[in-house]
Design a protein around this motif. Sequence first.
Motif, PDB file in Angstrom:
ATOM      1  N   UNK A  56       0.840  -1.205   0.000  1.00  0.00           N
ATOM      2  CA  UNK A  56       0.000   0.000   0.000  1.00  0.00           C
ATOM      3  C   UNK A  56       0.868   1.246   0.000  1.00  0.00           C
ATOM      4  N   UNK A  57       1.928   1.241   0.809  1.00  0.00           N
ATOM      5  CA  UNK A  57       2.832   2.398   0.856  1.00  0.00           C
ATOM      6  C   UNK A  57       3.520   2.596  -0.485  1.00  0.00           C
ATOM      7  N   UNK A  58       3.902   1.492  -1.150  1.00  0.00           N
ATOM      8  CA  UNK A  58       4.545   1.603  -2.462  1.00  0.00           C
ATOM      9  C   UNK A  58       3.606   2.251  -3.476  1.00  0.00           C
ATOM     10  N   UNK A  59       2.333   1.873  -3.423  1.00  0.00           N
ATOM     11  CA  UNK A  59       1.359   2.492  -4.322  1.00  0.00           C
ATOM     12  C   UNK A  59       1.220   3.990  -4.019  1.00  0.00           C
ATOM     13  N   UNK A  60       1.210   4.332  -2.741  1.00  0.00           N
ATOM     14  CA  UNK A  60       1.102   5.740  -2.381  1.00  0.00           C
ATOM     15  C   UNK A  60       2.300   6.536  -2.890  1.00  0.00           C
ATOM     16  N   UNK A  61       3.505   6.056  -2.607  1.00  0.00           N
ATOM     17  CA  UNK A  61       4.694   6.799  -3.009  1.00  0.00           C
ATOM     18  C   UNK A  61       4.868   6.812  -4.523  1.00  0.00           C
ATOM     19  N   UNK A  62       4.373   5.756  -5.193  1.00  0.00           N
ATOM     20  CA  UNK A  62       4.381   5.768  -6.649  1.00  0.00           C
ATOM     21  C   UNK A  62       3.544   6.919  -7.198  1.00  0.00           C
ATOM     22  N   UNK A  63       2.415   7.175  -6.549  1.00  0.00           N
ATOM     23  CA  UNK A  63       1.599   8.315  -6.942  1.00  0.00           C
ATOM     24  C   UNK A  63       2.204   9.635  -6.503  1.00  0.00           C
ATOM     25  N   UNK A  64       2.748   9.661  -5.300  1.00  0.00           N
ATOM     26  CA  UNK A  64       3.354  10.888  -4.771  1.00  0.00           C
ATOM     27  C   UNK A  64       4.477  11.379  -5.667  1.00  0.00           C
ATOM     28  N   UNK A  65       5.318  10.460  -6.138  1.00  0.00           N
ATOM     29  CA  UNK A  65       6.474  10.857  -6.936  1.00  0.00           C
ATOM     30  C   UNK A  65       6.103  11.316  -8.339  1.00  0.00           C
ATOM     31  N   UNK A  66       4.831  11.180  -8.723  1.00  0.00           N
ATOM     32  CA  UNK A  66       4.412  11.767  -9.996  1.00  0.00           C
ATOM     33  C   UNK A  66       4.486  13.292  -9.942  1.00  0.00           C
ATOM     34  N   UNK A  67       4.551  13.841  -8.746  1.00  0.00           N
ATOM     35  CA  UNK A  67       4.605  15.302  -8.619  1.00  0.00           C
ATOM     36  C   UNK A  67       5.774  15.885  -9.398  1.00  0.00           C
ATOM     37  N   UNK A  68       6.914  15.215  -9.343  1.00  0.00           N
ATOM     38  CA  UNK A  68       8.088  15.744 -10.021  1.00  0.00           C
ATOM     39  C   UNK A  68       8.184  15.364 -11.479  1.00  0.00           C
ATOM     40  N   UNK A  69       7.293  14.514 -11.972  1.00  0.00           N
ATOM     41  CA  UNK A  69       7.381  14.083 -13.369  1.00  0.00           C
ATOM     42  C   UNK A  69       6.117  14.464 -14.132  1.00  0.00           C
ATOM     43  N   UNK A  70       5.111  13.592 -14.145  1.00  0.00           N
ATOM     44  CA  UNK A  70       3.929  13.854 -14.975  1.00  0.00           C
ATOM     45  C   UNK A  70       3.164  15.091 -14.511  1.00  0.00           C
ATOM     46  N   UNK A  71       3.026  15.300 -13.206  1.00  0.00           N
ATOM     47  CA  UNK A  71       2.292  16.470 -12.729  1.00  0.00           C
ATOM     48  C   UNK A  71       3.069  17.760 -13.007  1.00  0.00           C
ATOM     49  N   UNK A  72       4.394  17.660 -13.012  1.00  0.00           N
ATOM     50  CA  UNK A  72       5.216  18.814 -13.348  1.00  0.00           C
ATOM     51  C   UNK A  72       5.015  19.209 -14.811  1.00  0.00           C
ATOM     52  N   UNK A  73       4.962  18.200 -15.685  1.00  0.00           N
ATOM     53  CA  UNK A  73       4.708  18.470 -17.103  1.00  0.00           C
ATOM     54  C   UNK A  73       3.293  19.015 -17.311  1.00  0.00           C
ATOM     55  N   UNK A  74       2.350  18.479 -16.556  1.00  0.00           N
ATOM     56  CA  UNK A  74       0.963  18.976 -16.646  1.00  0.00           C
ATOM     57  C   UNK A  74       0.902  20.443 -16.236  1.00  0.00           C
ATOM     58  N   UNK A  75       1.606  20.785 -15.156  1.00  0.00           N
ATOM     59  CA  UNK A  75       1.607  22.173 -14.695  1.00  0.00           C
ATOM     60  C   UNK A  75       2.196  23.097 -15.750  1.00  0.00           C
ATOM     61  N   UNK A  76       3.233  22.629 -16.426  1.00  0.00           N
ATOM     62  CA  UNK A  76       3.875  23.474 -17.432  1.00  0.00           C
ATOM     63  C   UNK A  76       2.993  23.672 -18.664  1.00  0.00           C
ATOM     64  N   UNK A  77       2.290  22.611 -19.092  1.00  0.00           N
ATOM     65  CA  UNK A  77       1.635  22.636 -20.397  1.00  0.00           C
ATOM     66  C   UNK A  77       0.143  22.937 -20.352  1.00  0.00           C
ATOM     67  N   UNK A  78      -0.510  22.582 -19.270  1.00  0.00           N
ATOM     68  CA  UNK A  78      -1.972  22.640 -19.263  1.00  0.00           C
ATOM     69  C   UNK A  78      -2.539  23.479 -18.127  1.00  0.00           C
ATOM     70  N   UNK A  79      -1.717  24.323 -17.540  1.00  0.00           N
ATOM     71  CA  UNK A  79      -2.167  25.144 -16.419  1.00  0.00           C
ATOM     72  C   UNK A  79      -2.076  26.619 -16.811  1.00  0.00           C
TER      73      UNK A  79
END
Length: 383
Positions: free
Chosen positions: A303-326
């Motif tokens: 469960x923790x691995x799933x959480x941190x897998x999502x958390x670490x999207x902040x620096x990758x996919x969510x960072x790209x989303x912030x740059x391109x679609x915000x």
Amino acid sequence: MSGPAVAGPGARPSLLHHPAGLRTLFFTELWERFSYYGMRALLVLFMVEAVEDGGLGFNDATATAIYGLYTAAVYAVALPGGWIADRLLGAQRAIWYGGIVIMLGHFTLAIPSITAFFLGLLLIILGTGLLKPNISAVVGELYAEDDPRRDSGFTLFYMGINLGAAFGPLVCAGLGESERFGWHYGFAAAGVGMAVGLAWFRHARHQLGDAGRYPSNRGATEAERRARRRGWLAVGAGVGVLLLIAGMLLSGAVGVDPVALAGYATVGIVVYAGAYIGWLVLFGGLTPVERGRVLAIFILSMAAAMFWGGFEQAGSTLNLFAERYTQRVFGDFEVPAGWFQSLNAVFIVLLAPVFAGAWVALAARGREPPTPAKFAIGLVTLA
């Protein structure tokens, strides 16, 4: 880790009547997290930026795969880093040397070269492995086993982590994404942050007393000296192999597909973890109660691995989303995409007291959910 707790009757209090050493670790970790999260806010954005604009020109899949391998390595090296501190260096020296290596890594990233880029990431990984697990261990050593202040001490320490994580992206992304300065100024700012943390640690280290000062086998018997020599030989061999592999990769003698390597690493980690748990349950000589606890740890770990897998999207996919679609333009000012990386830490600082108070209130009514239920609530919220 060895060393007596220093929070005795004569210890000078600091930070709301906690041991003085907590202030040392609070500000050291604040600046280390400033450097780590400040650099992380730039990492993927720099990799996908076009070469003519100062970036590396990688596609999204390659950049996020490299980011994933980097973050996985940061967590993985905590195990050998803790072992080195416990058996060879002592936690205090591990923190000091680890911070120096991290600082050198950030300043290496500031050199406009693809070789320097990957070398800088490697240095940050190795330095974080020495610093990250051991600074938390020293926090625990500041308190006696039954000291009621221990939990609140870790809470204060965690606040330092999130303050650094909040300010780091603001400074580093503000410089790195600006036309006036550029990416490498942002990376250099992360190095300056780590240098400030090192200077503070050096200045206030005496407040730690013997907490984390010595390795666990610091005795002078011949057997202990042989064990330390074997330990240093093992570390030297490991570093030698690592340098050989790094040299082959950086020189181009061996080609690597980051996307494929990330996939293989994922499979390898899952297989290794499953095999270890299986061996422990079947052949580890555990009692039925112990086997049940190991299985519970395995479930919570997944469960923790799933959480941190999502958390670490902040620096990758969510960072790209912030740059391109915000929507980031307000008048003549464009909000740097990396500034969004500060929001997680800001929300933690604001909401942690709210949740802490909620658990206390629910406990008073006998309705506080058990730990597994809290895990489930957290995962649903993340989803």
